[in-house]
Design an enzyme around this catalytic site. Structure first.
Site, mmCIF file in Angstrom:
data_model
loop_
_atom_site.group_PDB
_atom_site.id
_atom_site.type_symbol
_atom_site.label_atom_id
_atom_site.label_comp_id
_atom_site.label_asym_id
_atom_site.label_seq_id
_atom_site.Cartn_x
_atom_site.Cartn_y
_atom_site.Cartn_z
ATOM 1 N N GLY A 246 -30.519 -26.111 3.672
ATOM 2 C CA GLY A 246 -29.777 -25.405 2.867
ATOM 3 C C GLY A 246 -30.691 -24.668 1.619
ATOM 4 N N PRO B 172 -33.967 -27.497 7.507
ATOM 5 C CA PRO B 172 -34.124 -26.283 6.909
ATOM 6 C C PRO B 172 -33.997 -25.123 8.170
ATOM 7 C CG PRO B 172 -36.318 -27.301 6.987
ATOM 8 C CD PRO B 172 -35.226 -28.203 7.517
ATOM 9 N N ARG C 191 -25.221 -9.548 7.805
ATOM 10 C CA ARG C 191 -24.982 -10.308 6.542
ATOM 11 C C ARG C 191 -24.715 -9.195 5.358
ATOM 12 N NH1 ARG C 191 -28.555 -12.622 3.796
ATOM 13 N NH2 ARG C 191 -27.357 -14.499 3.585
ATOM 14 N N CYS D 253 -18.845 2.613 13.534
ATOM 15 C CA CYS D 253 -17.744 3.248 13.291
ATOM 16 C C CYS D 253 -16.914 2.197 12.606
ATOM 17 C CB CYS D 253 -16.868 3.870 14.533
ATOM 18 S SG CYS D 253 -17.988 5.031 15.256
ATOM 19 N N GLU D 254 -17.320 1.980 11.171
ATOM 20 C CA GLU D 254 -16.483 1.083 10.338
ATOM 21 C C GLU D 254 -17.321 1.500 9.035
ATOM 22 O OE1 GLU D 254 -15.259 -2.532 10.816
ATOM 23 O OE2 GLU D 254 -15.298 -2.559 12.892
ATOM 24 N N TYR E 203 -30.577 -15.869 10.542
ATOM 25 C CA TYR E 203 -29.042 -15.489 10.504
ATOM 26 C C TYR E 203 -28.973 -13.795 10.659
ATOM 27 C CZ TYR E 203 -28.727 -20.284 8.708
ATOM 28 O OH TYR E 203 -28.894 -21.614 8.563
HETATM 29 N N1 LLP Z 1 -27.781 -28.127 9.002
HETATM 30 C C1 LLP Z 1 -26.353 -27.762 9.142
HETATM 31 C C2 LLP Z 1 -25.805 -28.843 9.315
HETATM 32 C C3 LLP Z 1 -26.143 -26.424 8.801
HETATM 33 O O1 LLP Z 1 -24.771 -26.239 9.080
HETATM 34 C C4 LLP Z 1 -26.961 -25.627 8.362
HETATM 35 C C5 LLP Z 1 -26.558 -24.272 8.090
HETATM 36 C C6 LLP Z 1 -28.413 -25.828 8.285
HETATM 37 C C7 LLP Z 1 -28.799 -27.092 8.495
HETATM 38 C C8 LLP Z 1 -29.392 -24.893 8.004
HETATM 39 O O2 LLP Z 1 -29.015 -24.347 6.563
HETATM 40 P P1 LLP Z 1 -30.220 -23.461 6.021
HETATM 41 O O3 LLP Z 1 -31.390 -24.190 5.817
HETATM 42 O O4 LLP Z 1 -30.644 -22.376 6.702
HETATM 43 O O5 LLP Z 1 -29.655 -23.085 4.817
HETATM 44 N N2 LLP Z 1 -24.777 -17.323 8.321
HETATM 45 C C9 LLP Z 1 -25.011 -17.672 6.844
HETATM 46 C C10 LLP Z 1 -25.740 -19.287 6.647
HETATM 47 C C11 LLP Z 1 -24.820 -20.145 7.668
HETATM 48 C C12 LLP Z 1 -25.575 -21.687 7.532
HETATM 49 C C13 LLP Z 1 -24.801 -22.379 8.400
HETATM 50 N N3 LLP Z 1 -25.165 -23.937 8.350
HETATM 51 C C14 LLP Z 1 -25.834 -16.579 6.125
HETATM 52 O O6 LLP Z 1 -26.344 -15.895 6.925
HETATM 53 O O7 LLP Z 1 -26.231 -16.703 5.040
#
Ligand code: LLP
Length: 415
Positions: free
Chosen positions: A239, A274, A312, A342-343, A371
């Site tokens: 996160g 992460p 995104r 086309c959006e 992502y």
């Molecule tokens: N662990 C779990 C259980 C998760 O669901 C996620 C992300 C992570 C770890 C990794 O989180 P990070 O370190 O990358 O923040 N598509 C969205 C982000 C969705 C995140 C979903 N879960 C975007 O493009 O911002």
């Protein structure tokens, strides 16, 4: 920190001009910097050294097997959320003993696959899932190693679509039910309770929500201990955010500095998951200007990358910096950078003062390593872009550009 920098007015990936990559591999093109990836995974290991830990890279952020292989060689494990991600992680050479598996909807086939592969643990999200895993493990005459994902009901202060740690979301087991659920799991014949898991959301730029959530989890852990339940792995999820627009963001070392004192004296292995903070700033999307068009008080810069390649901005109104690959003195103009889809929602950037661009110019969409490719699609029947890894002055194709025949692969017309 990343290694996409200007030299003499030209944007480079490490030691390679992006212009050279566009010429060789075409556009749109995802480009990753190996040096940046290594730096980021190392920064996690350094931050948490001194405490037993496993860094399980969240495969959903970037699942190219070259990226996974590189991270694996640098000590990373994987956090997966599907049989497909598990397949990719294993194929990339990440040891099963460093793989954790989360997600609210694991299917029977996926559970069997993960059990057969002997992963480190399932991060379980509901009582029903727990019972199902117990049943399947029993049939396979195995004991399934599990952690319960607890929803600590903490607001991570991020975009609602990427926030998960509040009660109202579908993730994890509510705090109030946690103790009972742990007891239940402990009593199950084919379950071995090894961990506790939480993940509160993504693109979190401050340390406080992590600390608040962890405090709640540790309180629960003490309760578990009092009931004779011992836990080996504390999985604090992922996160940590990244700067998309120069905003201040906490670094792994700041996170560790506040987290590790809370774990002192506890006999645990910390798991961190992460995604974005490892690969986000280690990748860019290279695109070419196709056409320019005057709009009301702005210019539409139509490029060859669209929301199918990088969704995104369309999905979350997310900000990605757009840089010209070659700097010029043409002056700035307020621009919407849009794709060919086309959006009206197909845009990469809106209302940006950008250097005046011309047909054929290249742009670099920054912070596109997490992502972005993983969320790409074939919408409007557009083949997916190629991916390239740069290391110093060398570059490697790590995913071929899709061809037109890839688009219809697996389809048949009934007789
Ligand atoms: N662990 C779990 C259980 C998760 O669901 C996620 C992300 C992570 C770890 C990794 O989180 P990070 O370190 O990358 O923040 N598509 C969205 C982000 C969705 C995140 C979903 N879960 C975007 O493009 O911002």
């Amino acid at each position: 920190m990343h290694l996409f920098q200007y030299r003499n007015g030209e944007l480079y990936a490490e030691g390679v001009p992006l212009r050279v990559l566009a010429k060789k591999y075409g556009t749109p093109l995802y480009v990753y910097s190996q040096g940046t990836l290594e730096r980021h995974i190392k920064s996690y290991h350094t931050a948490f050294k001194g405490y037993p830990h496993i860094i399980c890279f969240a495969v959903k952020a970037n699942s190219n097997i070259a990226v996974l292989n590189l991270l694996g060689k640098n000590g990373a494990g994987a956090d997966v959320v599907s049989g497909g991600e598990l397949y990719r992680a294993l194929k990339a050479g990440i040891p099963a003993k460093r793989i954790v598996y989360a997600g609210v909807g694991k299917t029977g086939d996926e559970i069997r696959y993960a059990l057969k592969s002997k992963i480190l643990m399932f991060n379980i999200e509901s009582g029903d899932e727990l019972a199902e895993i117990n049943r399947i493990a029993g049939r396979m005459r195995l004991k399934a190693p599990i952690a319960l994902r607890i929803n600590p009901d903490i607001d991570p202060l991020t975009h609602p679509y990427i926030s998960t740690g509040l009660k109202k979301y579908k993730f994890g087991i509510p705090m109030e039910e946690a103790l009972e659920c742990f007891k239940l799991a402990h009593g199950m014949k084919n379950i071995e309770v090894v961990g506790i898991h939480k993940h509160i959301g993504s693109q979190i730029t401050e340390v406080t929500p992590f600390v608040d959530a962890l405090r709640k989890i540790l309180k629960l852990l003490d309760e578990l201990t009092a009931h004779g339940l011992t836990i080996r792995y504390l999985d604090m999820g992922g996160g940590l955010g990244i700067p998309y627009n120069n905003e201040p963001t906490a670094q792994p070392r700041e996170l560790a500095k506040q987290v590790l004192p809370l774990l002192k004296g506890r006999d645990l292995t910390l798991v961190v998951e992460p995604g974005r903070s490892i690969t986000g700033n280690a990748g860019i999307l290279l695109a070419k200007v196709l056409y320019l068009k005057k709009g009301p008080g702005k210019e539409f810069v139509i490029v060859d990358a669209g929301m199918n390649d990088l969704m995104r901005p369309s999905l979350y109104d997310a900000y990605h910096e757009v840089l010209p690959v070659k700097r010029s003195r043409r002056g700035k103009v307020v621009s919407d950078v849009v794709g060919p889809i086309c959006e009206s929602g197909d845009f990469i950037a809106k209302g940006r003062p950008l250097q005046k661009l011309q047909q054929g110019d290249l742009i670099s969409v920054m912070s596109a390593g997490a992502y972005c490719f993983t969320m790409s699609s074939n919408y409007n029947a557009r083949p997916k872009p190629a991916e390239v890894m740069v290391k110093g002055r060398r570059h490697f194709l790590i995913r071929q550009r899709e061809t037109l025949s890839d688009l219809t692969r697996g389809e048949t017309i009934p007789k």
